[in-house]
Design a protein around this motif. Structure first.
Motif, PDB file in Angstrom:
ATOM      1  N   LEU A   1       0.817  -1.211   0.000  1.00  0.00           N
ATOM      2  CA  LEU A   1       0.000   0.000   0.000  1.00  0.00           C
ATOM      3  C   LEU A   1       0.854   1.266   0.000  1.00  0.00           C
ATOM      4  O   LEU A   1       0.522   2.238  -0.685  1.00  0.00           O
ATOM      5  CB  LEU A   1      -0.929   0.004   1.217  1.00  0.00           C
ATOM      6  CG  LEU A   1      -2.116  -0.966   1.165  1.00  0.00           C
ATOM      7  CD1 LEU A   1      -2.741  -1.117   2.544  1.00  0.00           C
ATOM      8  CD2 LEU A   1      -3.154  -0.497   0.148  1.00  0.00           C
ATOM      9  N   ARG A   2       1.951   1.276   0.803  1.00  0.00           N
ATOM     10  CA  ARG A   2       2.767   2.498   0.888  1.00  0.00           C
ATOM     11  C   ARG A   2       3.473   2.799  -0.421  1.00  0.00           C
ATOM     12  O   ARG A   2       3.869   3.941  -0.683  1.00  0.00           O
ATOM     13  CB  ARG A   2       3.799   2.379   2.002  1.00  0.00           C
ATOM     14  CG  ARG A   2       4.998   1.512   1.667  1.00  0.00           C
ATOM     15  CD  ARG A   2       6.052   1.488   2.739  1.00  0.00           C
ATOM     16  NE  ARG A   2       7.132   0.564   2.400  1.00  0.00           N
ATOM     17  CZ  ARG A   2       8.180   0.314   3.179  1.00  0.00           C
ATOM     18  NH1 ARG A   2       8.297   0.908   4.352  1.00  0.00           N
ATOM     19  NH2 ARG A   2       9.107  -0.539   2.777  1.00  0.00           N
ATOM     20  N   GLY A   3       3.694   1.788  -1.264  1.00  0.00           N
ATOM     21  CA  GLY A   3       4.443   1.959  -2.517  1.00  0.00           C
ATOM     22  C   GLY A   3       3.562   1.999  -3.733  1.00  0.00           C
ATOM     23  O   GLY A   3       3.841   1.323  -4.735  1.00  0.00           O
TER      24      GLY A   3
ATOM     25  N   ALA B   1       5.412  -5.568  -7.285  1.00  0.00           N
ATOM     26  CA  ALA B   1       6.733  -5.523  -7.915  1.00  0.00           C
ATOM     27  C   ALA B   1       6.706  -4.352  -8.881  1.00  0.00           C
ATOM     28  O   ALA B   1       5.657  -3.744  -9.117  1.00  0.00           O
ATOM     29  CB  ALA B   1       7.045  -6.833  -8.634  1.00  0.00           C
ATOM     30  N   GLN B   2       7.862  -4.007  -9.437  1.00  0.00           N
ATOM     31  CA  GLN B   2       7.938  -2.848 -10.327  1.00  0.00           C
ATOM     32  C   GLN B   2       6.893  -2.938 -11.429  1.00  0.00           C
ATOM     33  O   GLN B   2       6.823  -3.941 -12.168  1.00  0.00           O
ATOM     34  CB  GLN B   2       9.338  -2.753 -10.948  1.00  0.00           C
ATOM     35  CG  GLN B   2       9.571  -1.493 -11.761  1.00  0.00           C
ATOM     36  CD  GLN B   2       9.645  -0.243 -10.880  1.00  0.00           C
ATOM     37  OE1 GLN B   2      10.071  -0.321  -9.735  1.00  0.00           O
ATOM     38  NE2 GLN B   2       9.246   0.889 -11.423  1.00  0.00           N
TER      39      GLN B   2
ATOM     40  N   ASP C   1       3.829  -3.533 -11.271  1.00  0.00           N
ATOM     41  CA  ASP C   1       2.773  -4.513 -11.014  1.00  0.00           C
ATOM     42  C   ASP C   1       1.918  -3.975  -9.879  1.00  0.00           C
ATOM     43  O   ASP C   1       2.107  -4.310  -8.708  1.00  0.00           O
ATOM     44  CB  ASP C   1       3.394  -5.863 -10.652  1.00  0.00           C
ATOM     45  CG  ASP C   1       2.341  -6.932 -10.377  1.00  0.00           C
ATOM     46  OD1 ASP C   1       1.187  -6.740 -10.806  1.00  0.00           O
ATOM     47  OD2 ASP C   1       2.680  -7.956  -9.730  1.00  0.00           O
ATOM     48  N   HIS C   2       0.936  -3.137 -10.224  1.00  0.00           N
ATOM     49  CA  HIS C   2       0.100  -2.457  -9.235  1.00  0.00           C
ATOM     50  C   HIS C   2      -1.134  -3.308  -8.967  1.00  0.00           C
ATOM     51  O   HIS C   2      -2.043  -3.384  -9.790  1.00  0.00           O
ATOM     52  CB  HIS C   2      -0.303  -1.070  -9.752  1.00  0.00           C
ATOM     53  CG  HIS C   2       0.856  -0.150  -9.947  1.00  0.00           C
ATOM     54  ND1 HIS C   2       1.237   0.775  -8.999  1.00  0.00           N
ATOM     55  CD2 HIS C   2       1.730  -0.032 -10.972  1.00  0.00           C
ATOM     56  CE1 HIS C   2       2.293   1.444  -9.440  1.00  0.00           C
ATOM     57  NE2 HIS C   2       2.613   0.968 -10.628  1.00  0.00           N
ATOM     58  N   VAL C   3      -1.158  -3.924  -7.792  1.00  0.00           N
ATOM     59  CA  VAL C   3      -2.212  -4.894  -7.494  1.00  0.00           C
ATOM     60  C   VAL C   3      -3.356  -4.290  -6.684  1.00  0.00           C
ATOM     61  O   VAL C   3      -4.437  -4.875  -6.612  1.00  0.00           O
ATOM     62  CB  VAL C   3      -1.625  -6.119  -6.760  1.00  0.00           C
ATOM     63  CG1 VAL C   3      -0.700  -6.888  -7.687  1.00  0.00           C
ATOM     64  CG2 VAL C   3      -0.886  -5.703  -5.491  1.00  0.00           C
ATOM     65  N   VAL C   4      -3.129  -3.150  -6.029  1.00  0.00           N
ATOM     66  CA  VAL C   4      -4.184  -2.441  -5.315  1.00  0.00           C
ATOM     67  C   VAL C   4      -3.993  -0.949  -5.550  1.00  0.00           C
ATOM     68  O   VAL C   4      -2.932  -0.504  -6.006  1.00  0.00           O
ATOM     69  CB  VAL C   4      -4.159  -2.719  -3.784  1.00  0.00           C
ATOM     70  CG1 VAL C   4      -4.484  -4.184  -3.493  1.00  0.00           C
ATOM     71  CG2 VAL C   4      -2.837  -2.328  -3.168  1.00  0.00           C
ATOM     72  N   ARG C   5      -5.021  -0.193  -5.197  1.00  0.00           N
ATOM     73  CA  ARG C   5      -4.917   1.265  -5.284  1.00  0.00           C
ATOM     74  C   ARG C   5      -4.273   1.764  -3.998  1.00  0.00           C
ATOM     75  O   ARG C   5      -4.940   2.029  -3.011  1.00  0.00           O
ATOM     76  CB  ARG C   5      -6.299   1.885  -5.490  1.00  0.00           C
ATOM     77  CG  ARG C   5      -6.933   1.491  -6.804  1.00  0.00           C
ATOM     78  CD  ARG C   5      -8.343   2.029  -6.916  1.00  0.00           C
ATOM     79  NE  ARG C   5      -8.996   1.539  -8.120  1.00  0.00           N
ATOM     80  CZ  ARG C   5     -10.266   1.752  -8.436  1.00  0.00           C
ATOM     81  NH1 ARG C   5     -11.034   2.454  -7.589  1.00  0.00           N
ATOM     82  NH2 ARG C   5     -10.783   1.276  -9.539  1.00  0.00           N
ATOM     83  N   GLY C   6      -2.970   1.884  -4.031  1.00  0.00           N
ATOM     84  CA  GLY C   6      -2.232   2.288  -2.851  1.00  0.00           C
ATOM     85  C   GLY C   6      -2.023   3.790  -2.785  1.00  0.00           C
ATOM     86  O   GLY C   6      -2.792   4.578  -3.335  1.00  0.00           O
ATOM     87  N   CYS C   7      -0.977   4.189  -2.093  1.00  0.00           N
ATOM     88  CA  CYS C   7      -0.637   5.592  -1.966  1.00  0.00           C
ATOM     89  C   CYS C   7       0.884   5.705  -1.917  1.00  0.00           C
ATOM     90  O   CYS C   7       1.595   4.696  -1.969  1.00  0.00           O
ATOM     91  CB  CYS C   7      -1.259   6.208  -0.710  1.00  0.00           C
ATOM     92  SG  CYS C   7      -0.677   5.457   0.829  1.00  0.00           S
ATOM     93  N   ASN C   8       1.374   6.904  -1.836  1.00  0.00           N
ATOM     94  CA  ASN C   8       2.818   7.131  -1.774  1.00  0.00           C
ATOM     95  C   ASN C   8       3.152   7.573  -0.354  1.00  0.00           C
ATOM     96  O   ASN C   8       2.969   8.728   0.001  1.00  0.00           O
ATOM     97  CB  ASN C   8       3.217   8.205  -2.789  1.00  0.00           C
ATOM     98  CG  ASN C   8       4.720   8.323  -2.927  1.00  0.00           C
ATOM     99  OD1 ASN C   8       5.477   7.619  -2.262  1.00  0.00           O
ATOM    100  ND2 ASN C   8       5.163   9.212  -3.797  1.00  0.00           N
ATOM    101  N   SER C   9       3.617   6.639   0.472  1.00  0.00           N
ATOM    102  CA  SER C   9       3.824   6.936   1.888  1.00  0.00           C
ATOM    103  C   SER C   9       5.057   6.204   2.395  1.00  0.00           C
ATOM    104  O   SER C   9       4.972   5.298   3.222  1.00  0.00           O
ATOM    105  CB  SER C   9       2.597   6.523   2.707  1.00  0.00           C
ATOM    106  OG  SER C   9       2.784   6.853   4.066  1.00  0.00           O
ATOM    107  N   LYS C  10       6.210   6.603   1.898  1.00  0.00           N
ATOM    108  CA  LYS C  10       7.450   5.911   2.241  1.00  0.00           C
ATOM    109  C   LYS C  10       8.311   6.788   3.150  1.00  0.00           C
ATOM    110  O   LYS C  10       8.485   7.971   2.894  1.00  0.00           O
ATOM    111  CB  LYS C  10       8.208   5.548   0.966  1.00  0.00           C
ATOM    112  CG  LYS C  10       7.424   4.618   0.044  1.00  0.00           C
ATOM    113  CD  LYS C  10       8.196   4.255  -1.193  1.00  0.00           C
ATOM    114  CE  LYS C  10       8.205   5.355  -2.234  1.00  0.00           C
ATOM    115  NZ  LYS C  10       6.926   5.510  -2.929  1.00  0.00           N
TER     116      LYS C  10
END
Length: 372
Positions: A210-212, A217-218, A220-229
């Motif tokens: 989710l954070r990425g 994997a590069q 390979d977006h499997v869910v609607r995440g966010c940018n929180s690193k």
């Protein structure tokens, strides 16, 4: 004399050495995640007593992603306490769930667990347990309530890093622990930052995805995440401070103990010392004419603060939710308390000055004790 609520320079044992490590990271282009973040995550997990920690860019995101990792969403209810910070309730609404508020108990201002038990409905999925002001909730009792109703416990540890219940640190009791490393916190970044802690490898994996941006994997977006690193500079700062956290918390307890002894019998209702349960992120006192006392103490150089003058059920941002209920203890805290400086580097003269100014502002006679 001026007594500030923060003294950030005192938190660095060797600022030159830390600056050199930051300079090396800048030169290497090592800015986001990577070995420095992984090292801090591993050390913070070990410090908390759990298997996994995942670094994030804020404590608010920690709460949101914890709830998302537990599949809490629309149609669900999450119970939390009425006198918490805005972000606790904001996170619940951010995942589409409905916050259900309970009152705090007088004196310690912690979540009223009797009300938690009574607030459970068939739609309740989780309890967002707030370890407020640095003090740990009774996690044995809360765990029993959660088990009885089949609820997940998410610990909001933003103000209580290092605090313990029954010898174990907060952040290791619920399915997920959520931490903030805002510069105001006991373990402070040089900007914003946060983390979740968990013993569940699947939750840790989900939060990392989710954070990425939802990437497994590069590309390979499997869910609607966010940018929180968590970025490398914050990880280096936090890692540099981590080994001194327990000592700082112990000194906060010493300062709090001096306040409590000096205020006993004066008419000012002080926060009672509470052993390892409390790391005194904030030191609350209840006073009459709170706003006038605040103004007088501020004018005399003591940086007191009010947490929180408007309870979340009265915040305009949540007006459409209809957060109804009776929360007299939360209202009383909002109306009549303020927080004294409780930095671990406070000197004896500074502690005595805070007490003198407080007691003069409240019209009570000081009891002179020699601060350590």
């Amino acid at each position: 004399m001026k007594v500030t609520k923060y003294h950030h320079r005192a938190q660095f044992a060797d600022l030159d050495a830390l600056t050199a490590r930051i300079r090396d990271a800048l030169a290497a282009g090592d800015y986001i995640l990577g070995p420095a973040v992984e090292r801090f995550e591993e050390r913070f997990a070990a410090h908390t007593g759990v298997a996994h920690a995942v670094g994030l860019n804020s404590g608010t995101d920690a709460l949101v992603l914890a709830l998302r990792a537990l599949d809490v969403g629309p149609g669900d209810e999450v119970i939390t306490v009425a006198n918490t910070f805005h972000a606790s309730v904001l996170a619940i609404t951010a995942v589409g769930a409905r916050p259900v508020l309970v009152d705090c108990t007088p004196g310690d201002h912690l979540m009223d667990l009797d009300q938690v038990d009574a607030a459970v409905t068939p739609r309740t999925r989780a309890v967002l347990a707030v370890h407020l002001f640095g003090q740990a909730l009774d996690m044995d009792r809360l765990g029993a309530i959660a088990d009885r109703h089949g609820l997940a416990v998410v610990e909001d540890c933003a103000q209580a890093v290092g605090a313990r219940w029954a010898g174990r640190r907060v952040g290791g009791f619920g399915r997920v622990g959520c931490f903030s490393f805002h510069p105001s916190k006991n373990l402070a970044a040089a900007g914003d930052g946060g983390a979740i802690t968990t013993d569940d490898p699947e939750i840790a994996r989900r939060v990392k995805v989710l954070r990425g941006l939802g990437q497994r994997a590069q590309n390979d977006h499997v869910v609607r995440g966010c940018n929180s690193k968590l970025d490398v500079i914050q990880a280096l700062v936090l890692d540099d401070k981590l080994d001194r956290l327990d000592g700082w918390n112990a000194r906060r307890a010493e300062v709090a103990g001096h306040y409590a002894r000096a205020l006993a019998g004066t008419g000012v209702a002080a926060t009672p010392p509470a052993g390892q349960r409390h790391v005194f992120h904030l030191y609350q006192v209840a006073v009459d004419r709170r706003d006038e006392v605040f103004e007088e103490m501020t004018a005399r150089g003591v940086e007191v603060v009010v947490r929180y003058p408007v309870p979340v059920h009265r915040q305009p941002a949540f007006a459409d939710l209809g957060l109804t209920g009776s929360f007299p203890n939360a209202e009383a805290q909002a109306r009549g308390t303020l927080c004294l400086p409780v930095r671990p580097d406070l000197t004896g003269p500074e502690i005595d000055y805070v007490l003198d100014v407080l007691l003069a502002a409240t019209g009570h006679r000081p009891r002179r004790l020699v601060a350590g």
